[in-house]
Design a protein around this motif. Sequence first.
Motif, short mmCIF file in Angstrom:
data_model
loop_
_atom_site.label_atom_id
_atom_site.label_comp_id
_atom_site.label_asym_id
_atom_site.label_seq_id
_atom_site.Cartn_x
_atom_site.Cartn_y
_atom_site.Cartn_z
N ASP A 189 0.83 -1.21 0.00
CA ASP A 189 0.00 0.00 0.00
C ASP A 189 0.86 1.26 0.00
O ASP A 189 0.51 2.27 -0.61
CB ASP A 189 -0.93 0.00 1.21
CG ASP A 189 -2.00 -1.08 1.12
OD1 ASP A 189 -2.37 -1.46 0.00
OD2 ASP A 189 -2.45 -1.56 2.17
N TYR A 193 0.50 4.22 -2.80
CA TYR A 193 0.31 5.63 -2.48
C TYR A 193 1.43 6.49 -3.07
O TYR A 193 1.18 7.62 -3.53
CB TYR A 193 0.27 5.83 -0.96
CG TYR A 193 -1.09 5.57 -0.34
CD1 TYR A 193 -2.22 6.27 -0.77
CD2 TYR A 193 -1.24 4.65 0.69
CE1 TYR A 193 -3.45 6.04 -0.19
CE2 TYR A 193 -2.48 4.43 1.28
CZ TYR A 193 -3.58 5.12 0.84
OH TYR A 193 -4.81 4.91 1.41
N ASP A 276 -6.13 11.83 6.07
CA ASP A 276 -6.17 10.59 5.29
C ASP A 276 -5.87 10.84 3.82
O ASP A 276 -6.56 11.62 3.15
CB ASP A 276 -7.54 9.93 5.43
CG ASP A 276 -7.54 8.48 5.01
OD1 ASP A 276 -6.71 8.11 4.16
OD2 ASP A 276 -8.38 7.71 5.52
N ARG A 278 -6.40 9.01 1.36
CA ARG A 278 -7.46 8.53 0.46
C ARG A 278 -8.41 9.64 0.06
O ARG A 278 -9.00 9.60 -1.02
CB ARG A 278 -8.24 7.39 1.13
CG ARG A 278 -7.46 6.09 1.25
CD ARG A 278 -8.24 5.02 1.98
NE ARG A 278 -8.49 5.39 3.37
CZ ARG A 278 -9.13 4.63 4.23
NH1 ARG A 278 -9.63 3.46 3.83
NH2 ARG A 278 -9.30 5.02 5.48
N GLU A 279 -8.56 10.65 0.92
CA GLU A 279 -9.48 11.75 0.61
C GLU A 279 -8.94 12.66 -0.49
O GLU A 279 -9.69 13.42 -1.09
CB GLU A 279 -9.74 12.56 1.88
CG GLU A 279 -10.44 11.76 2.98
CD GLU A 279 -10.64 12.56 4.25
OE1 GLU A 279 -10.30 13.77 4.23
OE2 GLU A 279 -11.13 12.01 5.24
N GLY A 282 -7.26 9.25 -3.44
CA GLY A 282 -8.16 8.15 -3.77
C GLY A 282 -7.65 6.83 -3.21
O GLY A 282 -6.57 6.75 -2.61
N GLU A 283 -8.42 5.77 -3.38
CA GLU A 283 -8.03 4.45 -2.92
C GLU A 283 -6.90 3.90 -3.78
O GLU A 283 -6.81 4.22 -4.96
CB GLU A 283 -9.22 3.50 -2.97
CG GLU A 283 -10.37 3.88 -2.06
CD GLU A 283 -10.11 3.50 -0.61
OE1 GLU A 283 -9.10 2.83 -0.35
OE2 GLU A 283 -10.91 3.90 0.24
N PRO A 284 -6.04 3.06 -3.19
CA PRO A 284 -4.95 2.47 -3.99
C PRO A 284 -5.42 1.57 -5.12
O PRO A 284 -4.61 1.13 -5.92
CB PRO A 284 -4.18 1.64 -2.94
CG PRO A 284 -4.51 2.28 -1.65
CD PRO A 284 -5.92 2.73 -1.78
N ARG A 286 -7.49 -1.18 -4.56
CA ARG A 286 -7.88 -2.46 -3.98
C ARG A 286 -8.03 -2.26 -2.49
O ARG A 286 -7.74 -1.18 -1.97
CB ARG A 286 -6.82 -3.53 -4.25
CG ARG A 286 -5.45 -3.06 -3.87
CD ARG A 286 -4.38 -4.10 -4.00
NE ARG A 286 -3.08 -3.52 -3.84
CZ ARG A 286 -2.61 -3.02 -2.71
NH1 ARG A 286 -3.36 -3.03 -1.64
NH2 ARG A 286 -1.41 -2.50 -2.64
N THR A 287 -8.48 -3.29 -1.80
CA THR A 287 -8.64 -3.19 -0.35
C THR A 287 -7.28 -3.07 0.31
O THR A 287 -6.34 -3.78 -0.04
CB THR A 287 -9.37 -4.45 0.18
OG1 THR A 287 -10.62 -4.57 -0.49
CG2 THR A 287 -9.59 -4.34 1.68
N LEU A 288 -7.18 -2.16 1.27
CA LEU A 288 -5.92 -2.02 2.00
C LEU A 288 -5.58 -3.30 2.74
O LEU A 288 -6.46 -3.99 3.26
CB LEU A 288 -6.03 -0.86 2.99
CG LEU A 288 -6.16 0.55 2.40
CD1 LEU A 288 -6.42 1.57 3.50
CD2 LEU A 288 -4.92 0.93 1.62
#
Length: 327
Positions: A189, A193, A276, A278-279, A282-284, A286-288
Motif C-alpha cells: 500500500d 500511495y 487521510d 485517500r481523501e 483516492g483508494e490504492p 484495492r482493499t488495503l
Amino acid sequence: MRVLVTGARGYVGSRLVPALLARGHEVVATSSDGSSRTGYPWRDAVEWRPMDVFDAGQVRRAVDGVDAVAYLIHGLDDRDYVARDRQAAQTMRAAVDAAGVEHLVYLSGLVPQGTPDEQLSDHLRSRLEVEDVLTAREGSSLTLRAAIVMGSGSSSFEVVRQVSRRIPLVRPVPMWMRGTRVQPIAVSDTIEYLVLALESPGTRGYLDIGGPDVLTYPELLRVYADVVSVSRVQVPLPWMPAGLMGSIAGALTDVPGETVEALVHSLEHDMICHVDAREVLGEPGRTLVGVRESMSRSTRPFDPAHDGAARGEDPHRPSLGDPAWSR
C-alpha cells in the motif's frame, strides 16, 4: 512521466521502481557511483545516474530532465543523521528548483497530533525539518507520512520479527508502550500511495498513509507471534525508559543499532492517521492490506523465482537486494 527515484537501492525505493515501470513511467535511479551493481531484477530497465546527495553539482545533474522526484533519503544509521538529513534536503531543494522539476514526493513518518515539537523524538523532529525544507521549494512538494511499514526487509518490521524470534518464551513490555497506538501500513500500500502521489503533480502539503488496523504495540507483537505460531508471554515492566529499550532492542537484532534506537524513541506517542491520503489521492485500487495478512506475506522465505522487488511480484516478500541483516 520521467521519475527520479533517490534511494533506489533501498528498501522502499527498490519496490517503487518496478511499480513505476509497470505503470509505463521512465525511471532514473541514483547510486553513489552511478552503477547498477545490485541484485534487483529491474537493474537493467532504468537509467542510472551517480548522486552523492551532499554534492550539489551531482544532485543538479541527477535531476536534469526529470518530471518528478521520489525523495526516499533517510539517514538513521548515522549518529549525526539530523544535520546530514537537513543538508541533503537543502541540496535537493536547490537542485530541483534550478532544474525546474515539477513535483517532488517525500516519504516521511507519522507525526503525533498535538504534541509539542520539543517532546518529539529526534527522529520525528528531523523528518519534520526535512519536510519543511522540501515544502519551501518553488514547485509542488507532497509529503506522505507513514508509521510502521510492514514487509520483509523493512527496518521497523525486522525489529518486530527479530525481537520476537530471539526472546524465547517471555517478552518484556514497558508499561508506557501498553497504551500507545500505531497504524501500520503494508509496503504494497505504501508503494501504491507513492505512485499515486507522483502521478498527482501540483498536490502540496502532507498526507497520512496507514492501513486498516490500529493496534497497541503489545497487540502488534501478539499478532506476529500468532502468525508465526510461537508462544510468547508478555510481562509488563513498570520501568524501562525508551533509551534503554532502544539499546536492548538494538543488541538483540541485526538491524543497525542507531536505526533501532531512533525508531524506539518514536514509540512513546500514538502513530495514527489524521489527514487521510485517500481523501485526496483516492483508494490504492484495492482493499488495503491488514496487519495479519501483511505479516503472513512478509514471513515467507526468500525465493529467487519470486523476488519481492521484481515486476509483478509481491513487494512484501524478501528480495536479493535487501540488506543481509534482513534475511
